[in-house]
Enzyme design. Sequence first.
Site, PDB file in Angstrom:
ATOM      1  N   SER A 146      10.792  -5.462  -2.376  1.00  0.00           N
ATOM      2  CA  SER A 146      11.575  -6.668  -2.072  1.00  0.00           C
ATOM      3  C   SER A 146      12.513  -6.503  -0.882  1.00  0.00           C
ATOM      4  O   SER A 146      12.923  -7.493  -0.280  1.00  0.00           O
ATOM      5  CB  SER A 146      12.391  -7.076  -3.306  1.00  0.00           C
ATOM      6  OG  SER A 146      11.538  -7.447  -4.364  1.00  0.00           O
ATOM      7  N   ASP A 258      11.128 -19.292   4.673  1.00  0.00           N
ATOM      8  CA  ASP A 258      11.540 -20.672   4.465  1.00  0.00           C
ATOM      9  C   ASP A 258      10.327 -21.598   4.416  1.00  0.00           C
ATOM     10  O   ASP A 258      10.393 -22.681   3.828  1.00  0.00           O
ATOM     11  CB  ASP A 258      12.484 -21.122   5.594  1.00  0.00           C
ATOM     12  CG  ASP A 258      13.778 -20.319   5.616  1.00  0.00           C
ATOM     13  OD1 ASP A 258      14.075 -19.668   4.595  1.00  0.00           O
ATOM     14  OD2 ASP A 258      14.473 -20.337   6.644  1.00  0.00           O
ATOM     15  N   GLU A 384       6.233 -12.870  -2.370  1.00  0.00           N
ATOM     16  CA  GLU A 384       7.117 -13.675  -1.513  1.00  0.00           C
ATOM     17  C   GLU A 384       8.568 -13.606  -1.961  1.00  0.00           C
ATOM     18  O   GLU A 384       9.348 -14.531  -1.719  1.00  0.00           O
ATOM     19  CB  GLU A 384       6.656 -15.135  -1.465  1.00  0.00           C
ATOM     20  CG  GLU A 384       5.308 -15.336  -0.822  1.00  0.00           C
ATOM     21  CD  GLU A 384       5.273 -14.864   0.619  1.00  0.00           C
ATOM     22  OE1 GLU A 384       5.890 -15.503   1.488  1.00  0.00           O
ATOM     23  OE2 GLU A 384       4.614 -13.838   0.878  1.00  0.00           O
TER      24      GLU A 384
END
Length: 407
Positions: A146, A258, A384
């Site tokens: 992460s 985003d 993600e």
Amino acid sequence: MINLELPKKLRAQANQAHQVAAEIFRPISRKYDLAEHEYPVELDTMASMVEGMSDAGNDIGGAAGGRQKDSESAPKPSKTANANGGNMSALINVIETCWGDVGLTLSIPYQGLGNSAIAAVSTDEQLERFGKVWASMAITEPSFGSDSAAVTTTAVLDGDEWVLNGEKIYVTAGERSSHIVVWATVDKSKGRAAIKSFVVPRDAPGLSVARLEHKLGIKASDTAALLFENCRIPKDNLLGNPEVDVDKGFAGVMQTFDNTRPLVAGMAIGVARAALEELRSILTEAGVDISYTTPAYNQHAAAAEFLRLEADWEASHLLALRAAWMADNKQPNSLQASMAKAKAGRSATDITLKAVELAGTSGYSERLLLEKWSRDSKILDIFEGTQQIQQLIVARRVLGKTSATLK
């Protein structure tokens, strides 16, 4: 009053994507769940269709579907801006196709997560070159998951070429895609500010597939480990600005998320809706009535639980729509993208597992797709950016903290 109905153009696209899910994906869903790493040949038809639709001007294929060029009539930041563009179109499409099958959706040519990365940070010239490729995205390495700032893969400029060295793991569509968007550092001494993204063609010298992973779910999709050993690519394959801006950090490459996080939320929304529809059918056949006018505490326990799950699904859906709309209207959406991804990922795992439970023996067997959907959904709460990372990002944005002060 807020109108939550889809515009006519998006309704047409949603209907078309739903037909693909119903007529192509659902019939072969179990087949490729049981045949991991076997290429779904049925997707060759999809490749031709997607490319044809893109050429016809529909926002469906490749990175170009996620962004308009700056020179075109793209919406400008405005309090009154109200445009639904490539991001919303991609979200609507992915919700419908993942209603059919998440793994097959991740295998659709020209629809890789790397395409959203290209749309997010490429120049107009790069969008022209890479707008219709099939791009996977390579971020994770054996030494980190992460913490995207911990990239160790290097990119060294040698004349007119970048030379990449390193290993990337868990690359979705890593073997099948035509290009890979790779995160690498151009100067380790400058930390995260030196992390850039590069477009690497599949046939680039020095690029190889080390192995394919065996997974819990999304088995129709290939997940690869890639090796970059003196891998050479053209100098202008570095996406966006090549300058290292220490003050700005790596906000440029992070902008990728985003765009991609609302899409992953859409994947979760699609598979969760499939589970809810199947569960409703099972409960109805069992004589359980689900009422929207009677308080939940006065209904069958299974009906009350269904209403709770459906409410969670609705919240996830609305959060994802808002994040995509903001992206199309050039509004900063990092907070909303993380909120949508966190909510949808967690809700999908809850909904699909609870559907298995409430369906009893039918839910746990392979006779239905419920157990498969519960396995497929888990990855959507992980890749993600994990659930925990999303909550951390949301907390930082809400509290006004930096990554240095809130870890």
